[in-house]
Design a protein around this motif. Structure first.
Motif: not given
Length: 318
Positions: A173, A178, A180, A205-208, A213, A258, A269, A271
């Protein structure tokens, strides 16, 4: 969670922010997946069981397999069984699965690999853990997604795609919050390796923690999200959802996920799997392993299976 990743996502191609004036997709509903068992007894969550089919088209169903930490001797698979009229997509995040089918397709998938089986006119297949995993036990976690085929493609020749984790398109991102993974379809001009008959996009997607995102999304596609691990929110109004819950988005051309500031799961994260597809809008007749357009076609599929016209199990494996 050893799905394909990079140490520094800032080196990856960036996803552009949605164009000014884009319409954010609202959250229509959040549904909790019921739990059950499949095949020879491995635990699953029926991701879309509580969602109206009109929001799923062209997807039929999705199972989250595990996450389960097997003891020695516990790993299980499925027996030989038939399919006709759709595609199965199996994405393995942790663990190993072996696939074989009566059309000659097969392979071993593990840690971010995907098998894409187009059942088409019909075949038999089997999915099992390797003997080494049965003996040792270990962590197992994955997804199986069923994608419908339009009537014009339901009787095409079966096909098998072996998609290695290393071939998945990796993107970041704009702020690097993130990671992707585009498994199939297209996102912001970037194409995933999976070849699809029905136009779809499949993304992991792995979002911190604490990151947000927002992705551009085709307006003519539907939009679904499913939590694989962790907790967060969906949409600009931040509807909460977590592992084991599915989100249905309404119309628009961008969607937002989010991650909560603190993640209480094995994964660091949030997931999430994101799915979108072009609705087929045809009659749906689905019974067990067959997805057709009419009850007569379902009956024909069963007759063909019983007569051995979908393939045969290798000698000694009945």
């Amino acid at each position: 969670m050893p799905a394909v990743t990079v140490e520094n996502p800032l080196i990856l191609p960036r996803i552009a922010a949605p164009a000014e004036g884009s319409v954010p997709r609202p959250v229509l509903t959040v549904a909790t997946a019921p739990e059950g068992f499949e095949g020879e007894g491995f635990p699953v969550r029926r991701a879309f069981a509580k969602i109206n089919q009109k929001f799923l088209d062209p997807f039929i169903m999705m199972d989250q397999m595990g996450e389960v930490d097997y003891q020695a001797g516990e790993p299980k698979g499925t027996p030989w069984h038939p399919h006709r009229g759709f595609e199965t997509v199996t994405y393995i995040i942790d663990g190993t699965f072996i696939h074989r089918d009566s059309h000659g397709g097969g392979g071993v998938i593990t840690d971010g690999d995907t098998q894409w089986m187009t059942a088409g006119s019909g075949l038999l297949h089997i999915e099992t853990p390797p003997e080494s995993l049965v003996m040792s036990g270990g962590l197992f976690h994955g997804l199986q997604l069923w994608v419908n085929l339009p009537a014009s493609d339901k009787m095409i020749t079966p096909k098998y795609q072996d998609i290695r984790g290393g071939s998945v398109k990796l993107l970041a991102t704009a702020d690097g919050g993130g990671l992707v993974r585009v498994i199939a379809g297209e996102l912001d001009g970037h194409q995933g390796p999976g070849a699809t008959h029905t136009p779809i996009t499949m993304i992991h997607v792995s979002v911190n923690p604490g990151a947000e995102v927002t992705l551009p999304w085709r307006r003519d596609f539907n939009a679904l999200a499913y939590g694989l691990a962790g907790t967060g929110t969906a949409g600009q109004d931040r509807q909460p959802f977590r592992m084991g819950q599915a989100v249905v988005f309404g119309d628009g051309d961008s969607l937002t996920i989010r991650a909560d500031e603190k993640q209480d799961s094995r994964s660091a994260n949030f997931e999430v799997v994101l799915l979108g597809g072009l609705p087929i809008r045809e009659p749906l007749a689905w019974y067990g392993p067959f997805v057709m357009n009419s009850h007569r076609e379902l009956q024909q599929a069963m007759e063909d299976f019983q007569a051995g016209r979908l393939g045969t199990v290798p000698a000694g494996e009945n």
